[in-house]
Scaffold this motif. Structure first.
Motif, short mmCIF file in Angstrom:
data_model
loop_
_atom_site.label_atom_id
_atom_site.label_comp_id
_atom_site.label_asym_id
_atom_site.label_seq_id
_atom_site.Cartn_x
_atom_site.Cartn_y
_atom_site.Cartn_z
N GLY A 1 10.22 8.77 31.61
CA GLY A 1 11.16 9.88 31.40
C GLY A 1 12.65 9.17 31.24
O GLY A 1 13.46 9.76 30.47
N ALA A 2 12.96 8.35 32.01
CA ALA A 2 14.10 7.53 31.94
C ALA A 2 14.50 7.21 30.64
O ALA A 2 15.40 7.55 29.96
CB ALA A 2 14.30 6.20 32.83
N PHE B 1 18.71 14.65 38.35
CA PHE B 1 18.25 13.67 38.34
C PHE B 1 17.59 13.18 36.98
O PHE B 1 16.77 13.96 36.39
CB PHE B 1 17.07 13.50 39.43
CG PHE B 1 16.28 12.00 39.59
CD1 PHE B 1 16.77 11.18 40.20
CD2 PHE B 1 15.04 11.65 38.71
CE1 PHE B 1 16.33 9.69 40.18
CE2 PHE B 1 14.63 10.37 38.67
CZ PHE B 1 15.33 9.34 39.37
N HIS B 2 17.99 12.07 36.47
CA HIS B 2 17.68 11.87 35.08
C HIS B 2 17.23 10.57 34.93
O HIS B 2 16.81 10.13 33.76
CB HIS B 2 19.11 11.97 34.25
CG HIS B 2 19.43 13.34 34.28
ND1 HIS B 2 18.73 14.36 33.72
CD2 HIS B 2 20.75 13.82 34.65
CE1 HIS B 2 19.66 15.68 33.86
NE2 HIS B 2 20.55 15.16 34.47
N GLU C 1 18.46 19.79 33.63
CA GLU C 1 16.85 20.05 34.11
C GLU C 1 17.39 21.53 34.42
O GLU C 1 18.18 22.04 34.82
CB GLU C 1 16.74 19.46 35.27
CG GLU C 1 16.94 17.83 35.34
CD GLU C 1 16.57 17.58 36.98
OE1 GLU C 1 17.86 17.38 37.48
OE2 GLU C 1 15.75 17.43 37.50
N GLU D 1 13.93 16.42 41.54
CA GLU D 1 14.13 15.56 42.66
C GLU D 1 15.18 16.08 43.63
O GLU D 1 15.20 15.90 44.81
CB GLU D 1 14.57 14.27 42.16
CG GLU D 1 13.54 13.69 41.22
CD GLU D 1 12.10 13.34 42.12
OE1 GLU D 1 12.18 12.86 43.13
OE2 GLU D 1 11.11 13.50 41.41
N ASP E 1 16.39 18.34 30.03
CA ASP E 1 15.61 17.27 30.51
C ASP E 1 14.47 17.90 31.15
O ASP E 1 14.47 18.65 32.07
CB ASP E 1 16.50 16.39 31.75
CG ASP E 1 15.47 15.46 32.52
OD1 ASP E 1 14.17 15.31 32.14
OD2 ASP E 1 16.00 14.62 33.11
N VAL F 1 11.51 16.38 31.57
CA VAL F 1 10.43 15.28 32.25
C VAL F 1 9.73 15.91 33.43
O VAL F 1 8.51 15.65 33.50
CB VAL F 1 11.23 13.96 32.63
CG1 VAL F 1 10.35 13.18 33.43
CG2 VAL F 1 11.97 13.54 31.49
N GLN F 2 10.18 16.73 34.24
CA GLN F 2 9.52 17.26 35.34
C GLN F 2 9.00 18.79 35.11
O GLN F 2 7.63 19.15 35.42
CB GLN F 2 9.98 17.36 36.70
CG GLN F 2 9.34 17.32 37.88
CD GLN F 2 10.07 16.81 39.08
OE1 GLN F 2 9.58 17.34 40.42
NE2 GLN F 2 10.72 15.77 39.01
N LYS G 1 6.25 12.47 32.08
CA LYS G 1 5.25 12.97 33.50
C LYS G 1 3.62 13.25 32.64
O LYS G 1 3.10 12.66 32.67
CB LYS G 1 5.63 13.67 34.22
CG LYS G 1 6.73 13.07 35.02
CD LYS G 1 7.32 13.89 36.04
CE LYS G 1 8.47 13.09 37.12
NZ LYS G 1 7.92 12.22 38.03
N1 PLP Z 1 14.24 13.17 34.74
C1 PLP Z 1 13.68 13.87 35.43
C2 PLP Z 1 13.87 15.50 35.56
C3 PLP Z 1 12.62 13.44 36.49
O1 PLP Z 1 12.04 14.26 37.36
C4 PLP Z 1 12.27 12.04 36.66
C5 PLP Z 1 11.41 11.45 37.56
O2 PLP Z 1 11.18 12.10 38.38
C6 PLP Z 1 12.99 11.44 35.47
C7 PLP Z 1 13.75 11.91 34.67
C8 PLP Z 1 12.49 10.04 35.30
O3 PLP Z 1 11.35 9.82 34.85
P1 PLP Z 1 10.38 8.07 34.72
O4 PLP Z 1 10.34 8.21 36.41
O5 PLP Z 1 9.40 8.63 33.97
O6 PLP Z 1 11.59 7.33 34.26
#
Ligand code: PLP
Length: 395
Positions: free
Chosen positions: A105-106, A138-139, A190, A195, A223, A225-226, A252
């Motif tokens: 995700g990062a 959270f990113h 997001e 988080e 974002d 990712v979640q 994820k």
């Molecule tokens: N972005 C969001 C919205 C997340 O919830 C997360 C992780 O929880 C990340 C980015 C970072 O993802 P990763 O842990 O796969 O780098």
């Protein structure tokens, strides 16, 4: 080995960067996990939103194993079939125009940030690299994505952080607009702050920000990712918000348990990251892509409708429990936040002891993110433990 032996081996050899619970998981079946002492747990975590198809999924395991036997990796200097098929599937199902694949995700968010800055540089020249992000967001954990993260607790120790991130308040359009001065090129958010506490953004706010970005030549970066890849009951959560992001990031759950992240861009942004400007050795790796293809194939409209129904069922069951320790229940699909009046960490710890894996989020939230394939029986078994445990917690 036993739980205790594995815990000891881990603590002796791996850096202590995680506040782990004292359980070592050996294997899983459906939405059930078993530790090394043979104890069974109902899994309401899916490895923090990763194991979207649960455990022991034969179709997924066979696809991954077959690809591992055929071609595990070849580098992005050559073309591979699985990555191309994943990109085609994602583009067709979203109306987006191009994908870039990474591993987490990062890393996906790093790509999204780089794309926004280059888009602005190419179009307007230097001095317009700022990105507005929201409080409680959270990113990620890289130096740049930590800087993007809107929580002060993360802004320690690792100075200097990447410059150019400007903070605004969620659900406050005026605050976002005020932050968008001439040095800003994008707004990144997001749609449900995961988080930060499973906090869904208001639809009006998101649509207002999207329109403002369009009118002012700013990119809208979402974002997911979640929230992405079926977690909230649609392939991407933005599809429920009635907006069209310029770039969306995901990770994820996409490959069902293998490291895979990436971004999708609209037509305008599809040619920004030209050859040599961005890369990832493992990006679009054939084995991970084979896993992703099985996940995407599983997420049919009727499967996604079931995700919505299961989430609604869990939320309404928890509301009907009338537990004094429960303050509120939030979320979309199978991304569920339960605000608790007791310590969320103690509540989750007690649930784990009682045979239910759950997560914390924010300062007062128990977060539930079961595999998308969880059955009604598994949900009911997990909710029974949830109810007994929280029923016994002090307020
Ligand atoms: N972005 C969001 C919205 C997340 O919830 C997360 C992780 O929880 C990340 C980015 C970072 O993802 P990763 O842990 O796969 O780098």
């Amino acid at each position: 080995m036993t739980n205790q032996q594995i815990i000891r081996l881990t603590d002796d050899n791996i850096l202590h960067t995680y506040g782990r619970f004292p359980v070592a998981i050996e294997h899983g079946e459906g939405a059930k996990l078993y530790d090394f002492d043979g104890k069974r747990y109902i899994d309401f975590t899916s490895g923090i939103g990763v194991c979207s198809l649960g455990y022991g999924n034969r179709r997924w395991a066979d696809a991954v194993a077959e690809q591992a036997g055929k071609l595990p990796h070849v580098s992005n200097l050559f073309y591979t079939e699985p990555a191309a098929l994943v990109a085609k599937e994602l583009n067709e199902r979203t109306g987006m125009h191009g994908a870039f694949f990474a591993n987490s995700g990062a890393e996906a968010n790093e790509g999204m940030i780089k794309l926004a800055r280059k888009y602005s540089f190419d179009k307007y020249g230097a001095g317009r690299s700022g990105i507005v992000t929201l409080s409680r967001s959270f990113h990620g954990r890289t130096v740049t994505t930590l800087a993007a993260t809107g929580q002060d607790a993360f802004h320690n120790y690792f100075f200097p952080f990447t410059e150019g991130f400007v903070r605004a308040e969620p659900n406050d359009s005026a605050s976002v607009k005020a932050a968008c001065d001439g040095a800003v090129c994008a707004v990144m958010m997001e749609l449900i702050q995961g988080e930060g506490g499973v906090l869904p953004l208001e639809k009006d706010f998101v649509q207002d920000v999207a329109a403002f970005c369009r009118e002012n030549g700013l990119l809208l970066l979402i974002d997911e990712v979640q929230t992405g890849v079926g977690r909230t009951g649609t392939l991407f959560c933005y599809q429920q918000y009635g907006i069209e992001p310029d770039v969306v990031s995901f990770a994820k759950g996409i490959a069902g348990g293998l490291p895979f992240g990436g971004i999708l861009t609209n037509e305008t942004c599809a040619s920004v990251l030209s050859a040599g400007t961005h890369a990832a050795t493992f990006g679009g790796n054939p084995i991970c892509s084979a896993g992703a293809l099985t996940v995407l194939d599983t997420l049919t409209p009727s499967f996604l409708a079931e995700v919505t129904q299961k989430g609604d069922y869990i939320r309404s069951r928890i509301r009907s429990m009338a537990l004094p320790a429960v303050k509120n229940v939030r979320g979309l699909g199978l991304m569920i936040g339960v605000g608790v009046a007791c310590s969320h960490r103690e509540a989750v710890s007690a649930m784990i002891q009682n045979g239910l894996l759950a997560l914390t989020a924010g300062s007062d939230t128990v977060r539930l993110m079961p595999p998308l394939t969880i059955t009604k029986e598994e949900i009911d078994a997990g909710l029974a433990i949830f109810e007994t445990t929280l029923g016994g917690m002090e307020k």
